[in-house]
Design an enzyme around this catalytic site. Structure first.
Site, PDB file in Angstrom:
ATOM      1  N   ARG A  21     119.736   9.306 -12.647  1.00 32.86           N
ATOM      2  CA  ARG A  21     119.226   8.164 -13.402  1.00 32.86           C
ATOM      3  C   ARG A  21     118.696   8.662 -14.743  1.00 32.86           C
ATOM      4  O   ARG A  21     118.060   9.728 -14.821  1.00 32.86           O
ATOM      5  CB  ARG A  21     118.076   7.476 -12.656  1.00 32.86           C
TER       6      ARG A  21
ATOM      7  N   GLU B 146     120.711   1.467 -20.677  1.00 38.20           N
ATOM      8  CA  GLU B 146     122.158   1.386 -20.468  1.00 38.20           C
ATOM      9  C   GLU B 146     122.600  -0.028 -20.791  1.00 38.20           C
ATOM     10  O   GLU B 146     121.993  -0.961 -20.266  1.00 38.20           O
ATOM     11  CB  GLU B 146     122.507   1.739 -19.015  1.00 38.20           C
TER      12      GLU B 146
ATOM     13  N   HIS C 216     127.895   5.587 -17.230  1.00 39.74           N
ATOM     14  CA  HIS C 216     127.487   5.382 -15.832  1.00 39.74           C
ATOM     15  C   HIS C 216     128.694   5.080 -14.931  1.00 39.74           C
ATOM     16  O   HIS C 216     128.793   3.983 -14.368  1.00 39.74           O
ATOM     17  CB  HIS C 216     126.436   4.262 -15.740  1.00 39.74           C
TER      18      HIS C 216
HETATM   19  O1  LIG Z   1     124.259   4.791  -9.807  1.00 35.01           O
HETATM   20  C1  LIG Z   1     124.867   4.332  -8.908  1.00 35.01           C
HETATM   21  C2  LIG Z   1     124.277   3.921  -7.674  1.00 35.01           C
HETATM   22  O2  LIG Z   1     123.044   3.950  -7.540  1.00 35.01           O
HETATM   23  O3  LIG Z   1     125.029   3.533  -6.781  1.00 35.01           O
END
Ligand SMILES: O=CC(=O)O
Length: 359
Positions: free
Chosen positions: A276, A305, A324
């Site tokens: 994260r 993001e 991401h």
């Molecule tokens: O970042 C992706 C998730 O938490 O699945």
């Protein structure tokens, strides 16, 4: 053109989004329908999960029929009123305001993510709401992407393709676009869990010399499978040639990767984050990268993001930023949607979920 596309999308949403009732028209089906649980789904989820919900005969659900944008908060607060279950993504903040808007019927929350930093667990617990999430099914995909990002960053692949395409490719040069290799290196893992182990398993064949890790406490069972040594946070910083961040974002890990960590790292070190963005202090990272304190960074996650295109980190050649996408393979996203749908249905039946958070 753009505005008509937007308008078309809105129309499609209006046309498809209205209550998606599963069931027929006979009297008995109507009676059955009235006992169906009401569910709101905050995104057009991948087909496998959607099929499970549609064919369950257990829920009537409405969804935000788009994958291109998130449901506006105001609309979400309206849509959750009175629902029994909610299936959400990591993009929705599930806080007291939203739970108040949903009201007392809400018994089950299912997030299509392994991370749960977008959920206020205290508020969920207080209200007796059960929570499902989707670990394990994405481990392979995230580990694979982490290795790809690590190699892309350490071997400067983005710079290299740019040079090849734009005329920077002159004669073969002895030190041009040199990077750092995994062979004989020490790889550090910050937060050893399933994903950290899967990353190490994939990196081992690159002839890594040593794996080290730190966590709140040693995790000998996991560590033994990859022959990893438990070290302090400081030692992790000092010894790692490659440092992969795999810890969850919690109040304890918020901005744990800051100038204190970067100042202890080697100048040849490559920093990789696929967990994260909030675990990193981005100003400190910018400083470390731009002054050569560390050699490079590969980030799949940022704050915010999307990261604004004029963000200083985008100006750095030694910083590779992905939007991401660590779990973004068709099979994994379908598996996540199936697990999220099944968690929701099982929770609504009062049964144990496939993966449930202990609150
Ligand atoms: O970042 C992706 C998730 O938490 O699945």
């Amino acid at each position: 053109m753009w505005s008509s596309l937007v308008a078309l999308r809105r129309l499609q949403r209006i046309a498809v989004a209205p209550l998606n009732i599963t069931g027929g028209l006979t009297g008995s089906v109507h009676r059955e329908m009235s006992t169906m649980k009401r569910v709101y789904v905050t995104r057009q989820i991948p087909p496998d999960g959607l099929k499970i919900l549609r064919e369950s005969g257990q829920v009537q659900f409405e969804l935000w029929n788009s994958d291109d944008d998130t449901v506006p908060r105001k609309e979400l607060l309206q849509k959750v009123k009175g629902v029994d279950g909610l299936l959400c993504m990591l993009t929705e903040k599930i806080d007291a305001e939203l739970l108040d808007a949903a009201g007392p019927n809400l018994k089950v929350l299912s997030t299509m993510s392994v991370g749960f930093d977008h959920l206020n667990l205290e508020e969920l617990k207080k209200r007796g709401i059960r929570v499902g999430y989707t670990p394990e099914v994405l481990t392979d995909s995230v580990a694979e992407l982490t290795v790809a990002l690590l190699l892309t960053t350490s071997r400067r692949l983005v710079e290299a393709t740019h040079e090849a395409k734009t005329g920077g490719w002159g004669t073969w040069r002895t030190l041009w676009l040199c990077g750092h290799e995994l062979a004989n290196s020490t790889v550090g893992i910050l937060g050893l869990g399933r994903i950290g182990v899967a990353i190490a398993e994939r990196l081992a064949p690159f002839k890594v010399k040593k794996f080290i890790y730190t966590d709140v406490e040693p995790r000998p069972e996991l560590a033994s499978s990859i022959n990893a040594e438990y070290v302090s946070f400081d030692e992790l910083a000092k010894q790692s040639d490659f440092l992969a961040v795999c810890c969850a974002l919690t109040p304890e890990t918020k901005e744990i990767c800051n100038k204190d960590l970067f100042s202890k790292m080697k100048s040849n070190a490559i920093f990789i984050n696929t967990s994260r963005g909030g675990v990193v202090n981005q100003e400190d990272l910018y400083e470390a990268l731009s002054t050569g304190q560390i050699a490079g960074a590969g980030l799949d996650v940022t704050v915010p993001e999307p990261l604004p295109t004029d963000h200083p980190l985008f100006t750095l050649k030694n910083c590779v930023i992905l939007p991401h996408v660590a779990s973004a393979s068709y099979s994994t996203r379908n598996a996540m949607s199936s697990m999220a749908a099944n968690n929701l249905l099982l929770g609504l039946k009062g049964k144990p979920m496939i993966k449930e958070l202990k609150l």
